[in-house]
Design a protein around this motif. Structure first.
Motif, PDB file in Angstrom:
ATOM      1  N   ALA A  65      56.651  19.769  43.048  1.00 19.23           N
ATOM      2  CA  ALA A  65      57.635  19.556  44.391  1.00 19.23           C
ATOM      3  C   ALA A  65      55.959  19.159  45.397  1.00 19.23           C
ATOM      4  N   PHE A  66      54.896  20.202  45.049  1.00 17.23           N
ATOM      5  CA  PHE A  66      53.794  20.363  46.272  1.00 17.23           C
ATOM      6  C   PHE A  66      53.551  19.505  46.212  1.00 17.23           C
ATOM      7  N   VAL A  67      53.172  18.531  44.835  1.00 17.66           N
ATOM      8  CA  VAL A  67      52.828  17.512  45.671  1.00 17.66           C
ATOM      9  C   VAL A  67      53.693  16.445  46.313  1.00 17.66           C
ATOM     10  N   THR A  68      54.526  16.392  46.333  1.00 17.63           N
ATOM     11  CA  THR A  68      55.929  15.350  46.664  1.00 17.63           C
ATOM     12  C   THR A  68      55.463  15.765  48.007  1.00 17.63           C
ATOM     13  N   TYR A  69      55.371  17.064  48.646  1.00 15.63           N
ATOM     14  CA  TYR A  69      56.123  17.664  49.778  1.00 15.63           C
ATOM     15  C   TYR A  69      54.508  17.518  50.533  1.00 15.63           C
ATOM     16  N   SER A  70      52.973  17.967  49.639  1.00 13.30           N
ATOM     17  CA  SER A  70      52.228  17.608  50.421  1.00 13.30           C
ATOM     18  C   SER A  70      51.928  16.029  50.595  1.00 13.30           C
ATOM     19  N   GLY A  71      52.727  14.728  50.577  1.00 10.20           N
ATOM     20  CA  GLY A  71      52.203  13.580  50.908  1.00 10.20           C
ATOM     21  C   GLY A  71      51.856  12.478  49.663  1.00 10.20           C
ATOM     22  N   SER A  72      51.976  13.060  48.010  1.00 11.62           N
ATOM     23  CA  SER A  72      51.431  12.552  47.580  1.00 11.62           C
ATOM     24  C   SER A  72      52.304  12.058  45.880  1.00 11.62           C
ATOM     25  N   GLY A  74      51.335  16.125  54.427  1.00 12.93           N
ATOM     26  CA  GLY A  74      52.414  15.573  54.376  1.00 12.93           C
ATOM     27  C   GLY A  74      53.423  14.785  54.719  1.00 12.93           C
ATOM     28  N   SER A  75      52.971  15.649  56.270  1.00 11.96           N
ATOM     29  CA  SER A  75      53.475  15.117  57.648  1.00 11.96           C
ATOM     30  C   SER A  75      53.208  13.969  57.963  1.00 11.96           C
ATOM     31  N   SER A  76      52.023  13.974  58.030  1.00  8.44           N
ATOM     32  CA  SER A  76      50.679  12.891  58.173  1.00  8.44           C
ATOM     33  C   SER A  76      49.360  13.207  57.562  1.00  8.44           C
ATOM     34  N   ARG A  77      48.927  12.861  56.739  1.00  6.62           N
ATOM     35  CA  ARG A  77      47.479  12.863  56.892  1.00  6.62           C
ATOM     36  C   ARG A  77      46.347  12.033  58.005  1.00  6.62           C
ATOM     37  N   ALA A  78      46.175  11.668  58.558  1.00  6.38           N
ATOM     38  CA  ALA A  78      45.516  11.049  59.917  1.00  6.38           C
ATOM     39  C   ALA A  78      46.070  12.111  60.930  1.00  6.38           C
ATOM     40  N   THR A  79      47.228  12.667  61.527  1.00  5.57           N
ATOM     41  CA  THR A  79      46.770  13.863  62.251  1.00  5.57           C
ATOM     42  C   THR A  79      46.707  14.846  61.676  1.00  5.57           C
ATOM     43  N   ALA A  80      46.769  15.163  60.370  1.00  7.70           N
ATOM     44  CA  ALA A  80      46.248  16.771  59.989  1.00  7.70           C
ATOM     45  C   ALA A  80      45.096  16.634  59.950  1.00  7.70           C
ATOM     46  N   ARG A  81      44.098  15.439  59.503  1.00  2.96           N
ATOM     47  CA  ARG A  81      41.974  15.469  59.412  1.00  2.96           C
ATOM     48  C   ARG A  81      42.320  15.799  61.440  1.00  2.96           C
ATOM     49  N   VAL A 128      41.972  18.483  54.673  1.00  5.85           N
ATOM     50  CA  VAL A 128      42.153  17.454  54.197  1.00  5.85           C
ATOM     51  C   VAL A 128      42.525  16.969  52.657  1.00  5.85           C
ATOM     52  N   PRO A 129      41.426  16.601  52.268  1.00  2.33           N
ATOM     53  CA  PRO A 129      40.470  16.569  50.555  1.00  2.33           C
ATOM     54  C   PRO A 129      41.494  17.734  49.786  1.00  2.33           C
ATOM     55  N   ARG A 130      40.975  19.531  50.656  1.00  2.00           N
ATOM     56  CA  ARG A 130      40.694  20.181  49.943  1.00  2.00           C
ATOM     57  C   ARG A 130      42.492  20.712  49.366  1.00  2.00           C
ATOM     58  N   VAL A 131      43.082  20.785  50.822  1.00  4.72           N
ATOM     59  CA  VAL A 131      44.877  20.915  51.030  1.00  4.72           C
ATOM     60  C   VAL A 131      45.360  19.697  49.681  1.00  4.72           C
ATOM     61  N   VAL A 132      44.782  19.061  49.352  1.00  2.00           N
ATOM     62  CA  VAL A 132      45.391  17.996  48.720  1.00  2.00           C
ATOM     63  C   VAL A 132      45.089  18.056  47.265  1.00  2.00           C
ATOM     64  N   PHE A 133      43.720  18.769  46.865  1.00  2.00           N
ATOM     65  CA  PHE A 133      43.272  19.106  46.137  1.00  2.00           C
ATOM     66  C   PHE A 133      44.065  19.900  44.846  1.00  2.00           C
ATOM     67  N   LEU A 134      44.133  21.009  46.196  1.00  2.11           N
ATOM     68  CA  LEU A 134      45.264  22.249  45.926  1.00  2.11           C
ATOM     69  C   LEU A 134      46.763  22.289  45.049  1.00  2.11           C
ATOM     70  N   ASN A 135      47.156  21.084  45.594  1.00  8.13           N
ATOM     71  CA  ASN A 135      48.351  20.785  45.617  1.00  8.13           C
ATOM     72  C   ASN A 135      48.463  20.511  44.450  1.00  8.13           C
ATOM     73  N   PHE A 136      47.156  19.379  43.705  1.00  7.13           N
ATOM     74  CA  PHE A 136      47.555  18.826  41.876  1.00  7.13           C
ATOM     75  C   PHE A 136      46.808  19.303  41.264  1.00  7.13           C
ATOM     76  N   LEU A 137      46.743  20.852  41.937  1.00  5.57           N
ATOM     77  CA  LEU A 137      45.483  21.633  41.346  1.00  5.57           C
ATOM     78  C   LEU A 137      47.008  22.781  40.809  1.00  5.57           C
ATOM     79  N   GLY A 155      57.356  12.705  51.973  1.00 10.18           N
ATOM     80  CA  GLY A 155      56.244  14.440  52.689  1.00 10.18           C
ATOM     81  C   GLY A 155      57.281  14.794  53.253  1.00 10.18           C
ATOM     82  N   GLY A 156      56.257  16.453  53.254  1.00  8.68           N
ATOM     83  CA  GLY A 156      56.171  16.659  54.824  1.00  8.68           C
ATOM     84  C   GLY A 156      57.990  18.353  54.659  1.00  8.68           C
ATOM     85  N   ARG A 157      59.050  17.351  54.368  1.00 13.61           N
ATOM     86  CA  ARG A 157      59.892  18.065  54.621  1.00 13.61           C
ATOM     87  C   ARG A 157      60.596  18.554  52.916  1.00 13.61           C
ATOM     88  N   GLY A 158      61.137  19.342  53.205  1.00 13.89           N
ATOM     89  CA  GLY A 158      62.050  20.291  52.043  1.00 13.89           C
ATOM     90  C   GLY A 158      61.546  21.744  51.511  1.00 13.89           C
TER      91      GLY A 158
END
Lengths: 345, 498
Positions: A63-70, A219-226, A232-241, A286-289
């Motif tokens: 769920a974390f991977v999907t939620y965060s847009g990956s 998850g909602s928008s990677r570009a806007t988050a950046r 962003v890289p750290r958030v994605v990293f932790l989601n996969f972790l 991503g971003g919802r759920g």
């Protein structure tokens, strides 16, 4: 900021978002009573929970991977097998060390995924698909295509390891007291308790921590988050972790259940977990759920397959049904988005 | 121009469109004659875009009648609209950059021989004919990525014209064009008009309207306020119709209380984009950055704050060097950048307004009172802070974007086109908020292509051209004309003038 702190309207819409999947679960419960008189017994319901517990643990991570847009981590099955193999292989060091090493092995794969997808911007589906393929080959090569059996002599760490899946926790719900279950009488299997704990942990992380809130933004928008100053890289990293952590825990239980570590354990959990996550209302975009929805999705899958078992439908034909459910739900999500006029999404 | 006995090319009668919870277009009458440029004006959220989306077949549930060439037509799908001869040029280019101009022009109707193979000579012939319509002499086999923005805009128009429309709709076609390029576009539009095309022209730029339009219709709150011949209106009266009130002096003059230097840039360079850029920015000051599009202003801002790479030079924030490529750290230290395009990387369109407003705080002290303060201060018109940001009108979206950064209490705020495509009322509100921020001692770097805005808001301006800073204008020298001359490289002229 937890979303449900900000208004009554929000609590209501949040409840409605997950109400759907629990309504489906209730319908399936009702349908089950017509299929077999044995369906609505504490015995059977606990069996359903035990049957989906592993899927639940993996789904909480997925769920974390999907939620965060990956979208999805397709390497989770191989992480399950890998952490199981490593745990069995390190049993001579003692049970605690074996479990720790097993989880660490899974985390290592997750860390690699997180780094490559987060920092190097690889496509998550293609990358994790390649990792799954690589890991299968690697495990077959490293252990010469052999299965690893833990030592099952009583008193050894191996026996304790095999026992993990069979431990019952001493909770005695009155309903269940009369119904002896595999492993212990009137107890809830440890794996079911772990599943609920995993969901609680995941829910807490997603709604109450900064990491969880930032996962939604990424998850909602990677570009806007950046451009909002989020790492962003750290958030994605932790989601996969986190996904790898959940898969490792599930993999160790699965290995304990099968009493062997081998490369193919975990096969099929990738698709089933994505199905649970998506029918639980987490948007593939991503971003919802929310995790309560994912738990509902897991229960629905468990109920569905239990009912099909009562009807005597074989495993392969069950896969056909699961596949159809997935297709229907994804189609429905897309339709809802369009009906709401969310074409700006 | 619009003689009564002429058959109108397009007549919309009593057209309405309802969205859940709001009437976006309310019984609007609108008509265009062949050989006429009819301007459509209104603040953001006035209903112009929805009206045009009805016309281009985006909805199948509008009310009212649409007559095209005198016959009643039902435009319930984009294909039906195209068939009826309605062609629309959108604000955002719809061209595929890696594909050749020819294929872009003829997409969907590529000439084929038997067996489905492309008829190349025919393709080139038709593409050249299309380009001829807009006076472009380009090799049709170049890819869109290889031509300039201005040429791409014309190719876009050529593409629509290739469908042989009898009604051409242009939505803010000049927002990415320089003044010379606008003049050339207008010449082409006049030619098209003289050939009998009916043209609907949507724009926020008053001077353009007076230059090109024959008639003008103003919309407000989903209704048609008035339709007038262009010689019957003045800029003042148009603005008044649009906002429903009179704005006498749009730009408030303010005395900047300039303090110590906050930001010092020394020799900033990103090869190919900007070179050797040095400037200082002081507390309480709004520093304008003038320049044409493509001068390197956005690239400079993004590299400065760490979103894009920086190859040479350094920047100091309060005498501490900024870390290149580390926007999160720089933002935490108070240097924030308001994105040029809110749809690309400004807003989380699918998330609630409240989440957007708190996104810049990164969980530091997120709570409801911050959200409420932002909503109040910027007068954001949102049914509730829990509706998705994407449902708001452009002006309110832009306010949310600004609110996201105001909530963080920035030391240096870099604004990149803070009011692009925004209505007059929202613009005013945004300007007030920016001035209030400067008065509280923050430093503001303002990048804008809106010359009145740049001249009215800045306390000082630097001029950028072809990636280099070529000079500076003091408050006394700041005027629309001076900025325009300077951006085009005639700095001496405006110093001489001042």
């Amino acid at each position: 900021m937890p979303r449900h702190d900000s208004g009554k309207q929000n609590i209501l819409s949040a409840a409605l978002e997950t109400a759907g999947i629990y309504a489906v679960a209730a319908l399936l419960l009702l349908a089950g009573t017509f299929v077999s008189p044995k369906f609505l017994t504490g015995d059977n319901l606990l069996e359903i929970l035990a049957a989906v517990a592993l899927l639940g643990i993996v789904s909480a991570g997925m769920a974390f991977v999907t939620y965060s847009g990956s979208m999805a981590d397709l390497s989770l099955p191989s992480i399950m097998a890998f952490s199981g193999i490593i745990a069995v292989a390190s049993l001579p060091l003692g049970l605690a060390a074996a479990l720790a090493l097993g989880v660490l092995a899974g985390l290592a794969v997750g860390a690699m995924n997180g780094f490559v997808v987060g920092r190097l911007n690889a496509n998550p589906i293609l990358w994790t698909l390649s990792v799954a393929f690589f890991m299968e080959g690697f495990m077959r090569f490293a252990w010469s295509n052999n299965q690893l059996y833990p030592d099952s002599a009583p008193g050894t760490p191996g026996a304790a390891f095999i026992g993990i899946f069979r431990i019952g926790v001493g909770i005695h719900p009155p309903v269940l007291r009369t119904t002896p279950l595999q492993g212990g009488s009137g107890t809830v299997p440890l794996v079911v308790v772990v599943m609920f704990l995993m969901f609680l942990l995941a829910h807490f992380i997603m709604t109450r921590t900064r990491f969880g809130r930032e996962s939604q933004l990424v998850g909602s928008s990677r570009a806007t988050a950046r451009a909002s100053g989020i790492r962003v890289p750290r958030v994605v990293f932790l989601n996969f972790l986190f996904a790898a952590f959940a898969a490792s825990v599930a993999g160790i239980f699965l290995t304990s259940m099968n009493k062997l570590g081998v490369f193919y354990l975990g096969q099929g959990y990738d698709f089933k977990a994505v199905t649970a996550v998506v029918i639980g209302g987490v948007m593939l975009s991503g971003g919802r759920g929310r995790l309560s929805g994912v738990l509902g999705g897991v229960l629905v899958i468990g109920l569905l397959s239990n009912i099909m078992q009562f009807l005597g439908i074989t495993a392969f034909r069950q896969n056909i049904v699961t596949g159809l459910v997935f297709i229907a739900v994804v189609g429905l999500q897309q339709y809802q988005l369009r009906a709401k006029g969310r074409d700006y999404a | 121009m619009s003689a009564g006995f002429l058959q109108s090319a397009l007549a919309m009668e009593g057209v309405s469109k309802r969205f859940p919870g709001m009437l976006a277009v309310d019984r609007v009458d609108f008509d265009v004659m062949p050989g006429e440029v009819h301007a459509l004006m209104g603040e953001n959220g006035a209903g112009k875009s929805t009206l045009m989306r009805i016309l281009t077949g985006s909805f199948d549930d509008y009310e009212g009648t649409i007559r095209i060439g005198g016959r009643e037509a039902r435009v319930h799908s984009p294909a039906a609209a195209k068939e009826q001869g309605i062609g629309m040029v959108y604000q955002e280019l719809s061209l595929a950059r890696p594909i050749s101009i020819a294929e872009n022009l003829l997409v969907g109707r590529l000439p084929v021989r038997w067996g489905g193979f492309i008829d190349r000579p025919q393709l080139l012939r038709e593409a050249r004919a299309c380009l001829g319509l807009v006076g472009l002499d380009l090799d049709p086999l170049l890819t869109v990525g290889e031509i300039s923005q201005h040429e791409a805009q014309l190719v876009e128009i050529a593409k629509v014209l290739g469908g042989q429309p009898c009604i051409l709709i242009l939505d803010e076609p000049t927002s990415s064009l320089s003044r010379d390029e606008v003049a050339r576009l207008f010449q082409i539009l006049r030619d098209l008009r003289n050939r009998g095309l009916a043209i609907v022209y949507i724009s926020h730029h008053l001077p353009e309207i007076f230059e090109i339009a024959d008639r003008v219709t103003v919309m407000r709150d989903g209704r048609r306020i008035a339709t007038k011949e262009i010689h019957e209106v003045t800029p003042q009266s148009l603005v008044q119709m649009m906002v429903g009130r009179s704005i006498d002096e749009f730009y408030l003059r303010r005395e900047a209380k300039v303090g110590a230097t906050v930001l010092r840039a020394e020799g900033l360079t990103r090869y190919g984009f900007f070179h050797e850029v040095s400037f200082t920015l002081n507390a309480g000051e709004i520093l304008g950055v003038a320049g044409l599009s493509g001068a390197g202003r956005t690239e400079l801002a993004r590299s400065l704050c760490g979103l894009d790479p920086l190859y040479a030079g350094r920047a100091l924030l309060l005498d501490e060097p900024l870390i290149p490529n580390d926007y999160p750290r720089n933002a935490a230290r108070g240097l924030v950048y308001l994105s040029e395009d809110r749809k690309v990387d400004g807003l989380f369109l699918r998330l609630p307004v409240s989440v957007n407003l708190l996104a810049g705080l990164r969980g530091r002290s997120g709570n409801g009172s911050v959200v409420q303060r932002c909503l109040d201060e910027l007068a954001i018109a949102s049914a509730s802070p829990e509706v998705d940001a994407g449902t708001l009108s452009g002006g309110n979206q832009q306010k949310v974007l600004l609110g996201k950064w105001l909530a963080t209490g920035p030391r240096v705020l870099i604004l990149d086109e803070p009011t692009r495509g925004v209505d007059v009322g929202a613009k005013r509100k945004i300007h007030e908020a920016v001035m209030a921020l400067a008065d509280r001692g923050a430093a503001v770097l303002l990048i804008s292509s809106d010359l009145p805005e740049l001249a009215g808001l800045s306390d000082r301006a630097v001029v950028m051209r072809n990636g280099r800073l070529i000079g500076e204008l003091s408050k006394a020298q700041l005027s629309e004309e001076a900025l325009l001359l300077a951006a085009n490289g005639h700095l001496e002229d405006c110093h001489a003038k001042a």
